[in-house]
Design an enzyme around this catalytic site. Structure first.
Site, PDB file in Angstrom:
ATOM      1  N   LYS A 190      60.933  23.321 -53.337  1.00 23.43           N
ATOM      2  CA  LYS A 190      60.534  22.714 -51.947  1.00 23.43           C
ATOM      3  C   LYS A 190      59.226  23.442 -51.382  1.00 23.43           C
ATOM      4  CE  LYS A 190      61.386  23.283 -47.717  1.00 23.43           C
ATOM      5  NZ  LYS A 190      59.941  22.926 -47.109  1.00 23.43           N
ATOM      6  N   THR A 245      60.707  36.817 -42.735  1.00 25.14           N
ATOM      7  CA  THR A 245      61.818  37.463 -42.671  1.00 25.14           C
ATOM      8  C   THR A 245      63.121  36.762 -41.905  1.00 25.14           C
ATOM      9  OG1 THR A 245      60.677  39.757 -42.925  1.00 25.14           O
ATOM     10  CG2 THR A 245      62.989  39.829 -42.062  1.00 25.14           C
ATOM     11  N   GLU A 265      60.992  37.274 -50.857  1.00 28.04           N
ATOM     12  CA  GLU A 265      59.865  37.703 -50.763  1.00 28.04           C
ATOM     13  C   GLU A 265      59.431  37.531 -49.380  1.00 28.04           C
ATOM     14  OE1 GLU A 265      56.372  38.856 -49.869  1.00 28.04           O
ATOM     15  OE2 GLU A 265      55.649  37.038 -51.386  1.00 28.04           O
ATOM     16  N   CYS A 299      51.177  37.868 -47.096  1.00 28.91           N
ATOM     17  CA  CYS A 299      52.405  38.697 -46.678  1.00 28.91           C
ATOM     18  C   CYS A 299      52.044  40.320 -46.762  1.00 28.91           C
ATOM     19  CB  CYS A 299      53.637  38.190 -47.523  1.00 28.91           C
ATOM     20  SG  CYS A 299      53.247  38.034 -49.172  1.00 28.91           S
ATOM     21  N   GLU A 399      54.623  41.179 -37.458  1.00 23.51           N
ATOM     22  CA  GLU A 399      53.829  40.585 -38.486  1.00 23.51           C
ATOM     23  C   GLU A 399      52.942  39.127 -37.522  1.00 23.51           C
ATOM     24  OE1 GLU A 399      55.372  38.103 -41.514  1.00 23.51           O
ATOM     25  OE2 GLU A 399      53.901  39.094 -42.910  1.00 23.51           O
TER      26      GLU A 399
HETATM   27  P1  NAD Z   1      59.234  30.065 -42.756  1.00 21.47           P
HETATM   28  O1  NAD Z   1      59.885  31.227 -43.509  1.00 21.47           O
HETATM   29  O2  NAD Z   1      59.915  29.342 -41.683  1.00 21.47           O
HETATM   30  O3  NAD Z   1      58.903  29.076 -43.944  1.00 21.47           O
HETATM   31  C1  NAD Z   1      58.714  29.204 -45.212  1.00 21.47           C
HETATM   32  C2  NAD Z   1      59.517  28.205 -46.279  1.00 21.47           C
HETATM   33  O4  NAD Z   1      60.830  28.167 -46.028  1.00 21.47           O
HETATM   34  C3  NAD Z   1      59.030  26.687 -45.761  1.00 21.47           C
HETATM   35  O5  NAD Z   1      58.944  25.862 -46.956  1.00 21.47           O
HETATM   36  C4  NAD Z   1      60.152  25.807 -44.951  1.00 21.47           C
HETATM   37  O6  NAD Z   1      60.040  24.629 -44.928  1.00 21.47           O
HETATM   38  C5  NAD Z   1      61.238  26.832 -45.730  1.00 21.47           C
HETATM   39  N1  NAD Z   1      62.395  27.041 -44.321  1.00 21.47           N
HETATM   40  C6  NAD Z   1      62.129  27.088 -42.971  1.00 21.47           C
HETATM   41  N2  NAD Z   1      63.541  27.142 -42.384  1.00 21.47           N
HETATM   42  C7  NAD Z   1      64.503  26.799 -43.542  1.00 21.47           C
HETATM   43  C8  NAD Z   1      65.842  27.054 -43.453  1.00 21.47           C
HETATM   44  N3  NAD Z   1      66.530  27.053 -42.438  1.00 21.47           N
HETATM   45  N4  NAD Z   1      66.435  26.945 -44.735  1.00 21.47           N
HETATM   46  C9  NAD Z   1      65.577  26.793 -45.918  1.00 21.47           C
HETATM   47  N5  NAD Z   1      64.277  26.682 -45.874  1.00 21.47           N
HETATM   48  C10 NAD Z   1      63.743  26.865 -44.782  1.00 21.47           C
HETATM   49  O7  NAD Z   1      57.619  30.374 -42.325  1.00 21.47           O
HETATM   50  P2  NAD Z   1      56.808  29.622 -41.548  1.00 21.47           P
HETATM   51  O8  NAD Z   1      57.488  29.126 -40.207  1.00 21.47           O
HETATM   52  O9  NAD Z   1      55.830  28.594 -42.369  1.00 21.47           O
HETATM   53  O10 NAD Z   1      55.874  30.905 -40.762  1.00 21.47           O
HETATM   54  C11 NAD Z   1      56.349  31.677 -39.822  1.00 21.47           C
HETATM   55  C12 NAD Z   1      55.919  33.126 -40.210  1.00 21.47           C
HETATM   56  O11 NAD Z   1      56.241  33.332 -41.554  1.00 21.47           O
HETATM   57  C13 NAD Z   1      54.566  33.414 -40.337  1.00 21.47           C
HETATM   58  O12 NAD Z   1      53.937  33.534 -39.159  1.00 21.47           O
HETATM   59  C14 NAD Z   1      54.473  34.616 -41.209  1.00 21.47           C
HETATM   60  O13 NAD Z   1      54.627  35.623 -40.267  1.00 21.47           O
HETATM   61  C15 NAD Z   1      55.572  34.448 -42.209  1.00 21.47           C
HETATM   62  N6  NAD Z   1      55.218  33.662 -43.241  1.00 21.47           N
HETATM   63  C16 NAD Z   1      55.397  34.816 -44.320  1.00 21.47           C
HETATM   64  C17 NAD Z   1      54.756  34.278 -45.591  1.00 21.47           C
HETATM   65  C18 NAD Z   1      54.882  35.278 -46.647  1.00 21.47           C
HETATM   66  O14 NAD Z   1      54.201  35.345 -47.810  1.00 21.47           O
HETATM   67  N7  NAD Z   1      55.653  36.632 -46.721  1.00 21.47           N
HETATM   68  C19 NAD Z   1      54.431  33.073 -45.771  1.00 21.47           C
HETATM   69  C20 NAD Z   1      54.424  32.286 -44.717  1.00 21.47           C
HETATM   70  C21 NAD Z   1      54.682  32.679 -43.489  1.00 21.47           C
END
Ligand code: NAD
Length: 499
Positions: A190, A245, A265, A299, A399
């Site tokens: 996904k 996180t 991760e 990240c 972050e």
């Molecule tokens: P997120 O963690 O919400 O999304 C990452 C993935 O998880 C997406 O594919 C999203 O659709 C999915 N997801 C979201 N909620 C979910 C749930 N309840 N169950 C299963 N899957 C779910 O990240 P975001 O909202 O896109 O970004 C928010 C913050 O996350 C950023 O500001 C940043 O700090 C951090 N981030 C970190 C990384 C990394 O590589 N560590 C990457 C993107 C974002």
């Protein structure tokens, strides 16, 4: 099928026919709920196109396809060498399509075109790297008694759900697909709803490479629906996740429903330590790459720079100089652009809210921190530096995920280590010093999954990548990445013990 693709002309003039369906069983299909995701170009805020978004019912179908493929002889029984050959074919086809893939990535995500080309190069290398491993994954024999023969098998985990973020859409897919396929698993991936496009083109290449139907399924969708459906699905054996996180913790809870194997991760607030004997010009240049590349959306970004007080002012000047000379912000398709727009309005607003927070908590905004639109549009932010930052401030602890750095002084080695470790995260870290003993001593004591000595963020697909503390569980990349996608079965053979 006919209407599940769209003809597009990219800002760089490339003509692209993009599939827009959910990729299940080697076919592009409609979402059962009719839900769509509209992708926005972050450079000019205009719509690019809409694609199908998966409902829980669609995730059910994708998981069923992955389960059937896992048990089908066309995948289960092919030799590991043939599995590797399919991956090599896939890598070759991606190489042929690399300009189109990089174009879609820049259009949808906003990263500079040269960076997207670099990402596609990494995708090709990762698929080849793990393709080479496919027939070198094996168990062992274990001596026990003369009446027993024991051997182990390394078997696939099964149906793997993979949930990825938007900062490196294609690379993150490759980091997860590479080891999963090499080990003989099947996958439902996904992508992030912010960047749904490049992976659809990638999916069409998977079909051309000749993978059996159902081995790779790609279901765009929203986190709370499609992501949650995957993490909670009773017929999914593993979840691999990269993202925040907070979401990682949520997924851990959800995945406990059938005790799924998990790899996470997540976020970071990685420190970069500059000791007084360091080559300051080099430290400043690497520190700039470590936080400002990919629009700061990394990240492992080294977002807390800790500098020995004796060289603090000199370092800050060098760092500002590196930003001034290198951080050209602008059109991501224009040559020479170092920094494009942030991926979405939400991320742009979030970063600007951290700027306000830093100012209101009394830190000094030394550079940037303001929007810099292109022709009045786009989610562009000037590279931002805060100094006079205290360790209880939000901008020091949380972050930001943008071109945003704090630079803070320390006095002694002990204080530097304590400050580096004063965080709930533990992803990356960097140490700058010309003293061999000091740099290795400090590297060993920093609580992080990865430490760079005299560089920052020059990760390598052959080297394990992952975090400690609240930055994650498990490792991706390198040989270590295979462990996340195999399970060990022990076979006990009685060769003479009579009862
Ligand atoms: P997120 O963690 O919400 O999304 C990452 C993935 O998880 C997406 O594919 C999203 O659709 C999915 N997801 C979201 N909620 C979910 C749930 N309840 N169950 C299963 N899957 C779910 O990240 P975001 O909202 O896109 O970004 C928010 C913050 O996350 C950023 O500001 C940043 O700090 C951090 N981030 C970190 C990384 C990394 O590589 N560590 C990457 C993107 C974002």
């Amino acid at each position: 099928m006919a209407d599940l693709k769209v003809d597009l002309t990219a800002p760089n003039g490339k003509k692209i026919t993009l599939p827009t369906g959910l990729f299940i069983n080697n076919e592009f299909v409609k979402s059962s709920s009719g839900t769509k995701i509209t992708s926005i170009n972050p450079t000019n805020e205009q719509e690019i196109c809409s694609v199908e978004a998966a409902s829980a019912e669609d995730i059910d179908k994708a998981v069923a396809a992955a389960r059937a493929a896992l048990n089908h002889e066309s995948w289960r029984d092919i030799s590991a060498t043939e599995r590797g050959a399919l991956m090599f074919k896939l890598a070759d086809l991606i190489e042929q399509e690399s300009d189109i893939l990089a174009t879609i990535e820049t259009w949808d995500n906003g990263k500079p075109f040269a960076d997207s080309q670099g990402d596609v190069g990494e995708v090709i290398s990762t698929i080849r790297y793990y393709g080479g491993y496919a027939d070198k994954i094996h168990g062992e024999t274990i001596p026990t008694t003369s009446q027993k023969f024991v051997y182990t098998l390394k078997q696939p985990i099964g149906v793997c759900g993979q949930i990825i973020p938007w900062n490196y859409p294609l690379s993150m897919a490759a980091w997860k697909l590479g080891p999963a396929l090499a080990c003989g698993n099947t996958v439902v991936l996904k992508p992030a709803e912010q960047t749904p496009l490049s992976i659809l083109y990638f999916a069409s290449v998977v079909v051309k490479a000749g993978f059996p139907a159902g081995v790779v399924n790609i279901t765009n969708g929203y986190g709370k629906e499609a992501g949650h459906a995957l993490a909670s699905h009773l017929d999914v054996d593993k979840i691999a996740f990269t993202g925040s996180t907070a979401t990682g913790k949520q997924i851990m809870k959800t995945a406990s429903i059938n005790m799924k194997n998990i790899t996470l991760e997540t976020g970071g607030k990685s420190p970069l330590l500059v000791f007084e004997d360091a080559d300051i010009e080099q430290a400043a240049k690497w520190a700039h790459i470590g936080i400002m590349s990919n629009q700061g959306q990394i990240c492992t970004a080294t977002s807390r720079i800790l500098v020995q007080d004796t060289i603090y002012d000199k370092f800050v000047n060098e760092f500002r100089e590196a930003v001034k000379t290198t951080s050209k912000v602008g059109d991501p398709f224009a040559e020479g652009t170092f920094q494009g727009p942030q991926v979405t309005k939400a991320q742009y607003d979030r970063i600007l809210s951290f700027v306000e927070s830093g100012k209101s908590e009394g830190a000094t905004l030394t550079a940037g921190g303001i929007p810099c639109p292109l022709n009045g549009k786009g989610f562009f932010i000037e590279p931002t530096i805060f100094t006079k930052v205290k360790n209880n401030m939000k901008i020091y602890r949380e972050e930001v995920f943008g071109p945003f750095v704090v630079i803070v002084p320390f006095k002694t080695e002990g204080e530097a280590i304590a400050m580096a470790n004063d965080t709930t995260y533990g992803l990356g870290a960097a140490v700058f010093s010309q003293n061999l003993e000091l740099s290795h001593r400090v590297a060993a004591r920093i609580e992080a999954g990865m430490v760079w000595i005299n560089s920052s963020n020059d990760s390598d697909i052959r080297v394990p990548f992952g975090g400690v503390k609240q930055s994650g569980i498990g490792r991706e990349l390198g040989e270590a990445g295979l462990a996340a996608y195999t399970q060990t079965k022990a076979i006990h053979v009685n060769i003479g013990q009579k009862l």
